[in-house]
Design a protein around this motif. Structure first.
Motif, PDB file in Angstrom:
ATOM      1  N   LEU A 111      -9.378 112.179 -43.975  1.00 41.39           N
ATOM      2  CA  LEU A 111      -9.507 111.138 -44.997  1.00 41.39           C
ATOM      3  C   LEU A 111     -10.968 110.725 -45.116  1.00 41.39           C
ATOM      4  CD1 LEU A 111      -7.939 109.245 -46.932  1.00 41.39           C
ATOM      5  CD2 LEU A 111      -7.826 107.602 -45.046  1.00 41.39           C
ATOM      6  N   PHE A 112     -11.532 110.924 -46.303  1.00 40.80           N
ATOM      7  CA  PHE A 112     -12.924 110.554 -46.549  1.00 40.80           C
ATOM      8  C   PHE A 112     -13.029 109.435 -47.577  1.00 40.80           C
ATOM      9  CE2 PHE A 112     -12.839 115.055 -45.289  1.00 40.80           C
ATOM     10  CZ  PHE A 112     -13.647 114.991 -44.161  1.00 40.80           C
ATOM     11  N   ASP A 113     -12.007 108.610 -47.625  1.00 41.40           N
ATOM     12  CA  ASP A 113     -11.993 107.462 -48.531  1.00 41.40           C
ATOM     13  C   ASP A 113     -13.113 106.497 -48.142  1.00 41.40           C
ATOM     14  OD1 ASP A 113     -11.294 104.782 -49.562  1.00 41.40           O
ATOM     15  OD2 ASP A 113      -9.471 105.777 -50.248  1.00 41.40           O
ATOM     16  N   GLY A 114     -13.835 105.993 -49.142  1.00 38.00           N
ATOM     17  CA  GLY A 114     -14.953 105.096 -48.876  1.00 38.00           C
ATOM     18  C   GLY A 114     -14.560 103.840 -48.124  1.00 38.00           C
ATOM     19  N   THR A 115     -13.296 103.434 -48.241  1.00 31.62           N
ATOM     20  CA  THR A 115     -12.830 102.217 -47.555  1.00 31.62           C
ATOM     21  C   THR A 115     -12.907 102.366 -46.042  1.00 31.62           C
ATOM     22  OG1 THR A 115     -11.292 101.842 -49.388  1.00 31.62           O
ATOM     23  CG2 THR A 115     -10.934 100.565 -47.373  1.00 31.62           C
ATOM     24  N   TYR A 116     -12.613 103.568 -45.550  1.00 28.94           N
ATOM     25  CA  TYR A 116     -12.555 103.789 -44.100  1.00 28.94           C
ATOM     26  C   TYR A 116     -13.643 104.717 -43.581  1.00 28.94           C
ATOM     27  CZ  TYR A 116      -7.882 101.917 -44.979  1.00 28.94           C
ATOM     28  OH  TYR A 116      -6.833 101.128 -45.365  1.00 28.94           O
ATOM     29  N   LEU A 117     -14.525 105.157 -44.474  1.00 32.01           N
ATOM     30  CA  LEU A 117     -15.550 106.112 -44.055  1.00 32.01           C
ATOM     31  C   LEU A 117     -16.469 105.520 -42.995  1.00 32.01           C
ATOM     32  CD1 LEU A 117     -16.533 108.980 -44.608  1.00 32.01           C
ATOM     33  CD2 LEU A 117     -18.111 108.045 -46.307  1.00 32.01           C
ATOM     34  N   ASP A 118     -16.815 104.249 -43.132  1.00 32.91           N
ATOM     35  CA  ASP A 118     -17.727 103.603 -42.188  1.00 32.91           C
ATOM     36  C   ASP A 118     -17.131 103.561 -40.783  1.00 32.91           C
ATOM     37  OD1 ASP A 118     -20.145 102.020 -41.557  1.00 32.91           O
ATOM     38  OD2 ASP A 118     -18.708 100.401 -41.238  1.00 32.91           O
ATOM     39  N   ILE A 119     -15.875 103.142 -40.654  1.00 31.19           N
ATOM     40  CA  ILE A 119     -15.263 103.004 -39.332  1.00 31.19           C
ATOM     41  C   ILE A 119     -15.014 104.363 -38.691  1.00 31.19           C
ATOM     42  CG2 ILE A 119     -12.904 102.929 -40.246  1.00 31.19           C
ATOM     43  CD1 ILE A 119     -14.274 101.035 -37.170  1.00 31.19           C
ATOM     44  N   THR A 120     -14.661 105.383 -39.496  1.00 28.51           N
ATOM     45  CA  THR A 120     -14.441 106.705 -38.906  1.00 28.51           C
ATOM     46  C   THR A 120     -15.748 107.327 -38.427  1.00 28.51           C
ATOM     47  OG1 THR A 120     -14.503 107.648 -41.146  1.00 28.51           O
ATOM     48  CG2 THR A 120     -12.337 107.212 -40.196  1.00 28.51           C
ATOM     49  N   MET A 121     -16.828 107.099 -39.176  1.00 25.15           N
ATOM     50  CA  MET A 121     -18.124 107.632 -38.746  1.00 25.15           C
ATOM     51  C   MET A 121     -18.598 106.938 -37.480  1.00 25.15           C
ATOM     52  SD  MET A 121     -20.164 108.250 -42.341  1.00 25.15           S
ATOM     53  CE  MET A 121     -21.555 109.009 -41.494  1.00 25.15           C
ATOM     54  N   LYS A 122     -18.450 105.612 -37.412  1.00 26.82           N
ATOM     55  CA  LYS A 122     -18.846 104.869 -36.209  1.00 26.82           C
ATOM     56  C   LYS A 122     -18.026 105.308 -35.002  1.00 26.82           C
ATOM     57  CE  LYS A 122     -20.479 100.573 -38.366  1.00 26.82           C
ATOM     58  NZ  LYS A 122     -20.191  99.120 -38.553  1.00 26.82           N
ATOM     59  N   THR A 123     -16.715 105.423 -35.203  1.00 26.37           N
ATOM     60  CA  THR A 123     -15.844 105.843 -34.101  1.00 26.37           C
ATOM     61  C   THR A 123     -16.191 107.257 -33.637  1.00 26.37           C
ATOM     62  OG1 THR A 123     -14.066 104.475 -35.025  1.00 26.37           O
ATOM     63  CG2 THR A 123     -13.446 106.122 -33.384  1.00 26.37           C
ATOM     64  N   GLY A 124     -16.453 108.141 -34.595  1.00 23.15           N
ATOM     65  CA  GLY A 124     -16.842 109.506 -34.238  1.00 23.15           C
ATOM     66  C   GLY A 124     -18.148 109.551 -33.474  1.00 23.15           C
ATOM     67  N   LEU A 125     -19.111 108.725 -33.880  1.00 19.02           N
ATOM     68  CA  LEU A 125     -20.406 108.698 -33.203  1.00 19.02           C
ATOM     69  C   LEU A 125     -20.274 108.212 -31.761  1.00 19.02           C
ATOM     70  CD1 LEU A 125     -23.510 108.930 -33.328  1.00 19.02           C
ATOM     71  CD2 LEU A 125     -23.566 106.575 -34.159  1.00 19.02           C
ATOM     72  N   VAL A 126     -19.573 107.088 -31.563  1.00 16.63           N
ATOM     73  CA  VAL A 126     -19.455 106.511 -30.219  1.00 16.63           C
ATOM     74  C   VAL A 126     -18.626 107.412 -29.308  1.00 16.63           C
ATOM     75  CG1 VAL A 126     -18.632 104.537 -28.879  1.00 16.63           C
ATOM     76  CG2 VAL A 126     -19.743 104.157 -31.085  1.00 16.63           C
ATOM     77  N   THR A 127     -17.462 107.858 -29.787  1.00 20.86           N
ATOM     78  CA  THR A 127     -16.625 108.727 -28.946  1.00 20.86           C
ATOM     79  C   THR A 127     -17.307 110.077 -28.718  1.00 20.86           C
ATOM     80  OG1 THR A 127     -15.427 109.465 -30.930  1.00 20.86           O
ATOM     81  CG2 THR A 127     -14.458 107.670 -29.655  1.00 20.86           C
ATOM     82  N   GLY A 128     -18.076 110.529 -29.716  1.00 24.72           N
ATOM     83  CA  GLY A 128     -18.802 111.790 -29.555  1.00 24.72           C
ATOM     84  C   GLY A 128     -19.846 111.707 -28.461  1.00 24.72           C
TER      85      GLY A 128
END
Length: 516
Positions: free
Chosen positions: A333-350
């Motif tokens: 899901l690349f919806d703009g509504t959730y793009l910010d939280i998924t990118m942040k979560t991916g960065l930290v968990t990564g």
């Protein structure tokens, strides 16, 4: 020390007996003066070029390609990106016995851990098993570590579950939450692979030992507190991960406690901690600790099934579907509504999973007398998570507990990951209905027994003795995690170590260099 002032503020005394002669009657110190010649001046371009080479290519990765014919270069390039082509032609049947035993042993730990960690991430338990099936197969082809065992880890599971829960309720909208988890895994994989491809591995080295010790200890406390929901049988539990809201909820919901659940959880937690202590005291008995989680699941499941314990306030997992994980590319899901939280979560968990994976890989490579390429490992872990995000998996890496079991079981090559994956596959196809009666209290006990080893008091004390500032970094990271949030504690620790680093760069002690 007495002595003449030499060129550029450097005193050089080349006579080892000068102090004795200086103190002898009638003798004067003999001091030889030498002019220190400064190094030849370099242009700014050359300085930048040298600095970039030292930063990005300290190991000179192209040295093996120099002077080789074109065909040889292509072969070396293919082997570089696919290490399996390097070790598989030299594989001997005698190695398979060790890899088979190691893979089966790790699988006995991976199956209960996969189910437990998925629940920790607020994901369906089946996703944890999927994440122990596809990623190990990918790593066996791309990874360069012989002993790294791949799968989900507690800290990354906790962070993903906590961060995504701030945007979506996993119980009210599980489908959307699952989509965000897969998308975050994709971003984590892209970030990890990019670090390896661009040779930016030095970035994760910026997380100092003090930072990691404090962060891991705080995360272990939070993970353990979160398991009070399962150990006590509480139904209503806060989404926030801080120690204050969790303990407040525990005190406020005493009417929801189930003594049957408490008794079962306490018994199996004591059993798991005892086996862990036994394996530490007697390393040859590592298999006792490795098999204890699966034994706990089997025994508790049989107990619940035979005595109908689910009718006595003991909550169980429930029915799990059988079968292999299907593609999840359409669930990204690349919806703009959730793009910010998924990118942040991916960065930290990564970052967290990559740090653990590379550190564990290096540690076991050192024990076995070989070297692994950190940048190559980052590419392997990153590509593993990219593939995982498209096959219904969430963030995975080289797990310390599994790798320790893998090493102690005598694994020889990454083929042990293949054996583990095949064992998990058989479980997914044939044995899933058996987990329907597995109690949540036992899964909570498995998680607590696994993360308790992350609280490293001995190392923290050593840091305190060596460097008080590093100890403050450790404490700030610990307190930030338990009182603010996991990502907040990490940010505080990194911020503190950054201030120390900047201060170090701008510190000039003004002391002369003296050689005697």
């Amino acid at each position: 020390m007495d002595g003449a002032r030499a060129h550029d503020g450097i005193d050089i005394c080349n006579d080892d007996n000068s102090d004795q002669r200086r103190n002898s009657p009638g003798m004067e110190a003999v001091v030889h003066k030498y002019k220190v010649v400064p190094p030849p001046k370099q242009s700014t371009v050359k300085k930048i070029k040298w600095k970039l080479k030292e930063t990005f290519f300290p190991d000179d990765p192209l040295k093996n390609f120099k002077g080789q014919p074109a065909r040889k270069k292509w072969l070396l390039a293919v082997k570089y990106f696919f290490p399996i082509l390097d070790w598989m032609p030299r594989y001997k049947l005698s190695m398979f016995k060790s890899d088979l035993l190691a893979g089966l042993t790790v699988a006995s730990l991976a199956i209960p851990q996969g189910i437990s960690y998925a629940k920790l991430a607020n994901l369906p338990p089946i996703i944890g098993l999927y994440s122990s099936f596809v990623p190990p197969l990918v790593y066996a082809v791309l990874g360069s570590s012989r002993g790294l065992a791949v799968g989900p880890i507690s800290i990354a599971s906790l962070i993903m579950g906590g961060m995504l829960s701030e945007a979506v309720n996993p119980y009210a909208d599980p489908t959307l939450f699952l989509q965000l988890a897969f998308t975050s895994t994709l971003f984590a994989g892209v970030f990890q692979a990019s670090l390896g491809i661009l040779r930016l591995g030095f970035i994760i080295d910026f997380l100092s030992k003090a930072t990691l010790v404090g962060f891991m200890a705080g995360a272990a406390v939070i993970v353990s507190l979160q398991q009070l929901k399962g150990l006590l049988g509480i139904t209503h539990f806060p989404k926030r991960m801080g120690v204050v809201p969790v303990m407040s909820a525990v005190v406020r919901t005493t009417n929801e406690w189930s003594w049957q659940t408490v008794l079962m959880g306490a018994c199996f937690l004591s059993f798991l901690l005892f086996t862990r202590h036994l394996s530490i005291k007697k390393p040859k008995l590592f298999w006792v600790s490795a098999g204890a989680p699966l034994a706990s699941v089997i025994i508790s499941t049989l107990f619940v099934f035979v005595f109908k314990a689910q009718d006595y306030n003991i909550k169980v997992i429930g029915k799990l579907k059988s079968g292999l994980n299907g593609p999840s590319l359409d669930r990204l899901l690349f919806d703009g509504t959730y793009l910010d939280i998924t990118m942040k979560t991916g960065l930290v968990t990564g970052i967290i999973s990559l740090t653990e994976g590379v550190a564990v890989g290096r540690a076991f490579a050192s024990l076995n007398g070989y070297h692994i390429d950190g940048n190559k490992e980052m590419m392997a872990i990153g590509l593993m998570n990219i593939v995982g995000s498209c096959t219904s998996c969430y963030v995975t890496t080289g797990a310390f507990s599994r790798s320790a079991v893998n090493h102690n079981a005598g694994c020889k090559t990454p083929l042990s990951n293949v054996v583990m994956a095949i064992t998990v596959m058989v479980t997914l196809l044939l044995l899933m209905p058996l987990f329907a009666y597995t109690p949540n209290a036992v899964l909570a006990a498995i998680i607590i027994s696994a993360v308790i080893g992350l609280i490293d008091i001995q190392t923290a004390y050593h840091i305190y003795k060596m460097d008080k500032v590093d100890f403050l970094v450790c404490i700030f990271g610990f307190l930030g995690v338990i009182f603010i949030s996991v990502q907040g504690g990490l940010a505080i620790a990194v911020g503190t170590i950054s201030i120390k680093f900047i201060r170090y760069l701008h510190t000039d002690n003004g002391q002369d260099i003296i050689y005697c």
